[in-house]
Design an enzyme around this catalytic site. Structure first.
Site, PDB file in Angstrom:
ATOM      1  CG  ASP A 150      33.827  42.761  43.927  1.00  0.00           C
ATOM      2  OD1 ASP A 150      32.744  42.350  43.462  1.00  0.00           O
ATOM      3  OD2 ASP A 150      33.906  43.489  44.925  1.00  0.00           O
ATOM      4  CG  ASP A 166      30.191  43.168  41.906  1.00  0.00           C
ATOM      5  OD1 ASP A 166      31.257  43.711  42.237  1.00  0.00           O
ATOM      6  OD2 ASP A 166      29.650  42.271  42.568  1.00  0.00           O
TER       7      ASP A 166
END
Length: 93
Positions: A49, A47
């Site tokens: 972000d 992930d």
């Protein structure tokens, strides 16, 4: 990141070991209430972000770049791709 002779798994272990979790607010941590058997998982994703984890950049990206180069070579890409160097200033979006 680290010494030039350090393998990538050692670098990951060192980076995780040195990460100070004590300063993280418990309300901002991720908790799991069940077991997950990772040996049955074929692919892992990340992930990027920053919603689930904070990454030590550009060390994290450098590690990913190096691991990808190694993997590509093991599946048949030419050794010459090791001549490419990671550039953290290169735009990604």
């Amino acid at each position: 990141m680290g010494t030039p002779h350090m393998d990538h798994s050692t670098a990951v272990i060192r980076m995780l070991h040195n990460y100070d979790r004590s300063e993280k607010n418990p309300a901002h941590r991720v908790f799991v209430n069940r077991s997950l058997h990772l040996e049955k998982i074929k692919y892992y994703g990340f992930d990027m972000d920053y919603t689930l984890a904070e990454y030590a950049s550009p060390e994290y990206e450098q590690l990913g770049f190096n691991l990808l180069q190694d993997r590509l070579i093991t599946i048949g890409y030419p050794e010459e791709i090791k001549e490419f160097q990671y550039d953290p200033s290169f735009p990604t979006r």
